[in-house]
Design a protein around this motif. Structure first.
Motif, short mmCIF file in Angstrom:
data_model
loop_
_atom_site.label_atom_id
_atom_site.label_comp_id
_atom_site.label_asym_id
_atom_site.label_seq_id
_atom_site.Cartn_x
_atom_site.Cartn_y
_atom_site.Cartn_z
N ILE A 98 4.21 70.34 114.10
CA ILE A 98 5.27 70.77 115.02
C ILE A 98 6.66 70.54 114.44
O ILE A 98 7.66 70.75 115.12
CB ILE A 98 5.15 70.08 116.39
N GLY A 99 6.73 70.07 113.19
CA GLY A 99 8.02 69.86 112.56
C GLY A 99 8.76 68.62 113.02
O GLY A 99 9.99 68.55 112.88
N ALA A 100 8.04 67.63 113.55
CA ALA A 100 8.70 66.41 114.02
C ALA A 100 9.24 65.58 112.86
O ALA A 100 10.19 64.82 113.02
CB ALA A 100 7.71 65.59 114.84
N PHE A 101 8.62 65.70 111.69
CA PHE A 101 9.06 65.03 110.47
C PHE A 101 8.53 65.80 109.28
O PHE A 101 7.64 66.66 109.44
CB PHE A 101 8.62 63.56 110.44
N GLU A 102 9.06 65.51 108.13
CA GLU A 102 8.74 66.31 106.94
C GLU A 102 7.59 65.75 106.11
O GLU A 102 7.01 66.48 105.30
CB GLU A 102 9.98 66.41 106.04
N SER A 103 7.26 64.48 106.27
CA SER A 103 6.24 63.86 105.43
C SER A 103 5.60 62.71 106.20
O SER A 103 6.20 62.13 107.12
CB SER A 103 6.85 63.37 104.12
N ALA A 104 4.37 62.37 105.79
CA ALA A 104 3.64 61.33 106.52
C ALA A 104 2.46 60.84 105.71
O ALA A 104 2.01 61.48 104.76
CB ALA A 104 3.15 61.87 107.86
N MET A 151 -5.77 71.38 105.37
CA MET A 151 -4.42 70.85 105.46
C MET A 151 -3.43 71.93 105.91
O MET A 151 -2.55 71.68 106.74
CB MET A 151 -3.99 70.29 104.09
N LYS A 152 -3.62 73.13 105.39
CA LYS A 152 -2.73 74.24 105.75
C LYS A 152 -2.79 74.53 107.23
O LYS A 152 -1.80 74.98 107.84
CB LYS A 152 -3.11 75.48 104.94
N ARG A 153 -3.94 74.29 107.84
CA ARG A 153 -4.09 74.50 109.28
C ARG A 153 -3.09 73.67 110.07
O ARG A 153 -2.69 74.03 111.18
CB ARG A 153 -5.52 74.14 109.69
N TRP A 154 -2.67 72.54 109.51
CA TRP A 154 -1.69 71.67 110.16
C TRP A 154 -0.29 71.85 109.56
O TRP A 154 0.61 71.06 109.83
CB TRP A 154 -2.13 70.21 110.02
N GLY A 155 -0.14 72.88 108.75
CA GLY A 155 1.15 73.10 108.10
C GLY A 155 1.45 72.05 107.06
O GLY A 155 2.62 71.76 106.77
#
Length: 356
Positions: A98-104, A151-155
């Motif tokens: 959802i674009g809440a942060f760029e990395s995790a 992974m792509k499924r979650w962007g």
């Protein structure tokens, strides 16, 4: 008396831990950074979501943040948010999507349905016997179409592993000196390791790492499987435990650093190139961190807890009688969704071996 010994050991450990974390482990990184030229580019600010506190197992993450800041003269910063400040442990992929942060940081066994192919790295007794094996196997799995697809499924896209060491188990109460002794024990273990323990009669649970200390302290679980040695001590399990296994080495898991695909694609090319250039240095920093903390932890554990070492006969029974069953069960469970057997073969071929 035992509590006094544990308190004294904890004080010594904390002193040595600080020395290990802020001592020579940074040398190789600093030398590389000093020699590197500055990459010019625009101001970019990324947030990185992670749980827990800074620890040896997060050196990859901290090193990434240090490298990009240094090499861009502060123009690109990655702020690491510890303690689930941005997202719950099991929801980092959701936050990326959802674009809440760029990395995790994500751990495959926290949400197996979100990353079924990546769960191959949680299968027991995979052929990972050295640091080089770990590098080769993980890179091969990350490059596999199934893993990239999920992974792509979650962007998301995987950038690097944290190269988790092999697991061992630490617990309280009667020590499991034989395979029979595992029957009925409640053990925190996920993925294929949990399945392996089920085969020998244990009862696995997949609670998050931050919940384990209280569980063992209160007796709601008997033991926990963690990467050896850093995670057991990082989560202070040695303070509430009586014993640990030291040569079971039943397998590992995978906790990779993931980037938002959209955030990555917005980076200027020189920043993308920088990520490629520093990747090996980041991995090397992680290797050094693990080795240094082992030199601190092993004497601490040997002095205060009972070490359990299994016979070669027991270990061979683990591998041949139980591990193969778990791997084949995993293949049958997933083969209708993707080429699960092919993914297992990818793991073995990465180190020059052939899966039966």
């Amino acid at each position: 008396m035992k509590d006094s010994k544990r308190l004294a050991a904890r004080v010594v450990f904390q002193f040595l831990l600080l020395a290990a974390l802020f001592g020579c482990s940074y040398g190789s990184t600093q030398e590389v950074e000093q020699a590197a030229s500055i990459v010019k580019g625009p101001k970019v600010n990324w947030d990185f979501s992670i749980w827990g506190a800074p620890r040896p197992g997060t050196k990859t993450i901290d090193s990434l943040a240090e490298h990009v800041k240094k090499h861009t003269d502060g123009n690109w910063t990655i702020t690491v948010h510890y303690g689930e400040a941005l997202s719950k442990t099991r929801e980092n992929l959701d936050g990326i999507s959802i674009g809440a942060f760029e990395s995790a940081l994500v751990c495959n066994f926290y949400h197996p349905r979100k990353n079924p192919g990546l769960m191959v790295l949680s299968l027991p007794f995979l052929p990972i016997e050295s640091w080089e094996d770990s590098l080769a196997v993980r890179e091969a799995v990350y490059a596999h179409d199934q893993v990239k697809k999920e992974m792509k499924r979650w962007g998301a896209m995987i950038y690097s592993s944290t190269y988790i060491p092999s697991y061992e188990i630490m617990g309280r109460g009667k020590p499991p000196l034989t395979l029979e002794d595992w029957k009925g024990l409640n053990v925190r273990a996920g993925g294929g390791l949990g399945d392996l323990l089920t085969k020998i009669g244990a009862v696995p649970t997949s609670t998050t790492a931050t919940e384990v200390y209280t569980g063992i302290q209160l007796g709601t679980m008997d033991a926990a499987a963690f990467p050896f040695t850093y995670a057991h001590v990082s989560y202070r399990l040695h303070e509430v435990s009586d014993w640990y296994t030291s040569n079971m080495s039943p397998g590992t898991a995978d906790c990779p650093l993931v980037f938002s695909i959209s955030a990555y694609e917005k980076l200027p090319q020189q920043y993308k190139d920088l990520l490629d250039e520093i990747k090996n240095s980041i991995a090397e920093d992680q290797r050094i961190a693990y080795e240094e903390i082992d030199r601190v932890n092993l004497p601490l554990l040997k002095e205060n807890l009972r070490e359990i070492r299994y016979t070669e006969e027991d270990l061979e029974e683990f591998r041949t009688q139980y591990a193969t069953l778990v791997i084949e069960d995993w293949i049958r469970k997933n083969e209708r969704s993707f080429d699960a057997r092919g993914l297992v073969k990818t793991v073995f071929s990465a180190v020059g071996q052939k899966y039966p």
